[in-house]
Design a protein around this motif. Structure first.
Motif, PDB file in Angstrom:
ATOM      1  N   GLY A 211       0.947  -1.187   0.078  1.00 17.07           N
ATOM      2  CA  GLY A 211       0.009   0.002  -0.138  1.00 17.07           C
ATOM      3  C   GLY A 211       0.614   1.292   0.014  1.00 17.07           C
ATOM      4  O   GLY A 211       0.609   2.137  -0.796  1.00 17.07           O
ATOM      5  N   PRO A 212       1.692   1.593   1.140  1.00 22.32           N
ATOM      6  CA  PRO A 212       2.550   2.692   0.988  1.00 22.32           C
ATOM      7  C   PRO A 212       3.275   2.916  -0.320  1.00 22.32           C
ATOM      8  O   PRO A 212       3.549   4.020  -0.873  1.00 22.32           O
ATOM      9  N   THR A 213       3.739   1.930  -1.119  1.00 22.45           N
ATOM     10  CA  THR A 213       4.357   1.803  -2.309  1.00 22.45           C
ATOM     11  C   THR A 213       3.448   2.579  -3.158  1.00 22.45           C
ATOM     12  O   THR A 213       3.675   3.214  -4.139  1.00 22.45           O
ATOM     13  N   ALA A 214       2.275   1.740  -3.246  1.00 24.69           N
ATOM     14  CA  ALA A 214       1.293   2.315  -4.414  1.00 24.69           C
ATOM     15  C   ALA A 214       0.965   3.620  -4.270  1.00 24.69           C
ATOM     16  O   ALA A 214       0.646   4.369  -5.178  1.00 24.69           O
ATOM     17  N   CYS A 215       0.657   4.073  -2.967  1.00 20.67           N
ATOM     18  CA  CYS A 215       0.216   5.724  -2.605  1.00 20.67           C
ATOM     19  C   CYS A 215       1.626   6.630  -3.219  1.00 20.67           C
ATOM     20  O   CYS A 215       1.228   7.597  -3.893  1.00 20.67           O
ATOM     21  N   SER A 216       2.699   6.174  -3.095  1.00 19.83           N
ATOM     22  CA  SER A 216       3.805   6.892  -3.317  1.00 19.83           C
ATOM     23  C   SER A 216       3.815   6.988  -5.050  1.00 19.83           C
ATOM     24  O   SER A 216       3.861   8.138  -5.584  1.00 19.83           O
ATOM     25  N   ALA A 217       3.624   5.876  -5.846  1.00 20.40           N
ATOM     26  CA  ALA A 217       3.685   5.878  -6.968  1.00 20.40           C
ATOM     27  C   ALA A 217       2.667   6.634  -7.669  1.00 20.40           C
ATOM     28  O   ALA A 217       2.836   7.094  -8.872  1.00 20.40           O
ATOM     29  N   ALA A 218       1.264   6.459  -6.958  1.00 23.55           N
ATOM     30  CA  ALA A 218       0.253   6.973  -7.652  1.00 23.55           C
ATOM     31  C   ALA A 218       0.015   8.455  -7.239  1.00 23.55           C
ATOM     32  O   ALA A 218      -0.773   9.247  -7.796  1.00 23.55           O
ATOM     33  N   GLY A 219       0.635   8.895  -6.414  1.00 26.09           N
ATOM     34  CA  GLY A 219       0.416  10.423  -5.714  1.00 26.09           C
ATOM     35  C   GLY A 219      -0.569  10.600  -4.925  1.00 26.09           C
ATOM     36  O   GLY A 219      -1.464  11.443  -5.046  1.00 26.09           O
ATOM     37  N   ILE A 220      -1.122   9.500  -4.029  1.00 31.18           N
ATOM     38  CA  ILE A 220      -2.200   9.624  -3.452  1.00 31.18           C
ATOM     39  C   ILE A 220      -2.062   9.300  -1.856  1.00 31.18           C
ATOM     40  O   ILE A 220      -0.920   8.871  -1.386  1.00 31.18           O
ATOM     41  N   THR A 221      -2.988   9.666  -0.822  1.00 31.05           N
ATOM     42  CA  THR A 221      -2.745   9.217   0.300  1.00 31.05           C
ATOM     43  C   THR A 221      -3.155   7.832   0.697  1.00 31.05           C
ATOM     44  O   THR A 221      -4.070   7.302   0.016  1.00 31.05           O
ATOM     45  N   TYR A 222      -2.746   7.605   1.973  1.00 28.28           N
ATOM     46  CA  TYR A 222      -2.993   5.882   2.286  1.00 28.28           C
ATOM     47  C   TYR A 222      -4.736   5.987   2.477  1.00 28.28           C
ATOM     48  O   TYR A 222      -5.410   5.026   2.311  1.00 28.28           O
ATOM     49  N   ARG A 223      -4.969   7.138   3.249  1.00 26.83           N
ATOM     50  CA  ARG A 223      -6.552   7.213   3.447  1.00 26.83           C
ATOM     51  C   ARG A 223      -7.425   6.784   2.034  1.00 26.83           C
ATOM     52  O   ARG A 223      -8.370   6.488   1.925  1.00 26.83           O
ATOM     53  N   GLN A 224      -6.831   7.546   1.046  1.00 31.49           N
ATOM     54  CA  GLN A 224      -7.507   7.659  -0.239  1.00 31.49           C
ATOM     55  C   GLN A 224      -7.425   6.000  -0.688  1.00 31.49           C
ATOM     56  O   GLN A 224      -8.543   5.270  -1.291  1.00 31.49           O
ATOM     57  N   LEU A 225      -6.344   5.443  -0.772  1.00 28.96           N
ATOM     58  CA  LEU A 225      -6.216   4.095  -1.107  1.00 28.96           C
ATOM     59  C   LEU A 225      -6.918   3.048  -0.461  1.00 28.96           C
ATOM     60  O   LEU A 225      -7.643   2.301  -0.971  1.00 28.96           O
ATOM     61  N   ASP A 226      -7.128   3.182   1.031  1.00 29.07           N
ATOM     62  CA  ASP A 226      -7.873   2.334   1.839  1.00 29.07           C
ATOM     63  C   ASP A 226      -9.317   2.655   1.371  1.00 29.07           C
ATOM     64  O   ASP A 226     -10.224   1.729   1.344  1.00 29.07           O
ATOM     65  N   TYR A 227      -9.723   3.802   1.189  1.00 29.45           N
ATOM     66  CA  TYR A 227     -11.250   3.954   1.010  1.00 29.45           C
ATOM     67  C   TYR A 227     -11.689   3.480  -0.400  1.00 29.45           C
ATOM     68  O   TYR A 227     -12.708   3.073  -0.558  1.00 29.45           O
ATOM     69  N   TRP A 228     -10.808   3.671  -1.532  1.00 28.53           N
ATOM     70  CA  TRP A 228     -11.165   3.265  -2.835  1.00 28.53           C
ATOM     71  C   TRP A 228     -11.067   1.559  -2.612  1.00 28.53           C
ATOM     72  O   TRP A 228     -11.973   1.116  -3.646  1.00 28.53           O
ATOM     73  N   ALA A 229     -10.194   0.973  -1.902  1.00 32.10           N
ATOM     74  CA  ALA A 229     -10.502  -0.433  -1.901  1.00 32.10           C
ATOM     75  C   ALA A 229     -11.697  -0.783  -1.132  1.00 32.10           C
ATOM     76  O   ALA A 229     -12.352  -1.859  -1.843  1.00 32.10           O
ATOM     77  N   ARG A 230     -12.001  -0.393   0.081  1.00 30.77           N
ATOM     78  CA  ARG A 230     -13.122  -0.611   0.537  1.00 30.77           C
ATOM     79  C   ARG A 230     -14.383  -0.418  -0.108  1.00 30.77           C
ATOM     80  O   ARG A 230     -15.480  -1.012  -0.055  1.00 30.77           O
ATOM     81  N   THR A 231     -14.540   0.720  -1.059  1.00 31.88           N
ATOM     82  CA  THR A 231     -15.487   0.932  -1.840  1.00 31.88           C
ATOM     83  C   THR A 231     -15.498   0.337  -3.035  1.00 31.88           C
ATOM     84  O   THR A 231     -16.540   0.430  -4.140  1.00 31.88           O
ATOM     85  N   GLN A 232     -14.611  -0.589  -3.223  1.00 31.67           N
ATOM     86  CA  GLN A 232     -14.580  -1.462  -4.586  1.00 31.67           C
ATOM     87  C   GLN A 232     -14.129  -0.451  -5.821  1.00 31.67           C
ATOM     88  O   GLN A 232     -14.492  -1.025  -6.893  1.00 31.67           O
ATOM     89  N   LEU A 233     -13.615   0.650  -5.637  1.00 36.04           N
ATOM     90  CA  LEU A 233     -13.225   1.588  -6.861  1.00 36.04           C
ATOM     91  C   LEU A 233     -12.095   0.961  -7.414  1.00 36.04           C
ATOM     92  O   LEU A 233     -11.957   0.666  -8.643  1.00 36.04           O
ATOM     93  N   VAL A 234     -10.887   0.713  -6.599  1.00 38.65           N
ATOM     94  CA  VAL A 234      -9.715  -0.044  -7.169  1.00 38.65           C
ATOM     95  C   VAL A 234      -9.243  -0.959  -6.056  1.00 38.65           C
ATOM     96  O   VAL A 234      -8.791  -0.460  -4.845  1.00 38.65           O
ATOM     97  N   GLU A 235      -9.362  -2.014  -6.319  1.00 35.79           N
ATOM     98  CA  GLU A 235      -8.912  -2.933  -5.224  1.00 35.79           C
ATOM     99  C   GLU A 235      -7.386  -3.701  -5.666  1.00 35.79           C
ATOM    100  O   GLU A 235      -7.323  -3.702  -6.833  1.00 35.79           O
ATOM    101  N   PRO A 236      -6.710  -4.233  -4.774  1.00 36.24           N
ATOM    102  CA  PRO A 236      -5.327  -5.068  -4.993  1.00 36.24           C
ATOM    103  C   PRO A 236      -5.791  -6.218  -5.578  1.00 36.24           C
ATOM    104  O   PRO A 236      -6.306  -7.188  -5.016  1.00 36.24           O
TER     105      PRO A 236
END
Length: 207
Positions: free
Chosen positions: A48-73
């Motif tokens: 997750g932290p690496t994905a955030c860094s490469a995509a330019g997003i916060t971990y909160r955004q990453l987590d929210y998008w995964a939980r809402t099934q927008l972009v899942e790992p």
């Protein structure tokens, strides 16, 4: 909102000066499919932290998008406390596209539809797509003529060349840690290449 093909937007008659201006604008914005990026590393996942860094997003955004099934790992989903999500290169590419669409004012509902549409494309096909938007609709263009038609008609306010985003993500990840997918993760990737929905259904059944 539906993601529309850029094909068929031509009015039939073109003003040469207007079309040349549209071509120049498309070139300046890097939207004309000028090169093909390198192949994906198929068996590498990123935490997750690496994905955030490469995509330019916060971990909160990453987590929210995964939980809402927008972009899942798609390499490995989180199962319980202490488990680590693993995102594929493709996932991170889509994360970065989502961030750019949000930054330009496209609604989350529109973005969700665009992401669902991109999932239907093969991984290598993504690099040959430019998304154009007027803030209301998102258009998928797969040729320079389609991009120019939209700019010429005033429909394309901004564009995102996925090939360019691909190269940016590739450059970022070259300096960030990745890890080889475990055998079970690789089996999952091979069973449903590029099909995140199928992987999610399987995760629900087994998790």
């Amino acid at each position: 909102m539906a993601v529309s093909s850029g094909e068929g937007k031509t009015a039939g008659q073109h003003d040469p000066a207007q079309r040349q201006s549209a071509r120049e604008r498309a070139g300046e914005q890097g939207l004309l499919f000028d090169e093909r990026p390198a192949s994906l590393p198929a068996d590498v996942g990123y935490r997750g932290p690496t994905a955030c860094s490469a995509a330019g997003i916060t971990y909160r955004q990453l987590d929210y998008w995964a939980r809402t099934q927008l972009v899942e790992p798609s390499v490995r989903a989180a199962h319980g406390s202490g488990s680590q999500r693993l995102y594929s290169f493709r996932d991170i590419l889509v994360l970065k596209v989502v961030k750019r669409l949000l930054d330009t004012g496209v609604s989350l509902q529109q973005i969700r539809t665009a992401v669902q549409h991109l999932r239907q494309r093969g991984v290598n096909d993504l690099a040959q797509i430019t998304l154009m938007s007027d803030g209301v609709s998102v258009y998928e263009c797969t040729s320079a003529d389609e991009v120019i038609d939209l700019l010429e008609g005033g429909q394309g306010v901004f564009g995102i060349a996925l090939g360019g985003v691909w190269r940016e993500v590739e450059g970022s990840l070259a300096e960030l840690p990745g890890e080889r997918a475990e055998p079970a993760d690789r089996d999952s990737m091979e069973e449903h290449p590029g099909d995140e929905l199928a992987r999610r259904r399987k995760a629900r059944k087994t998790g």
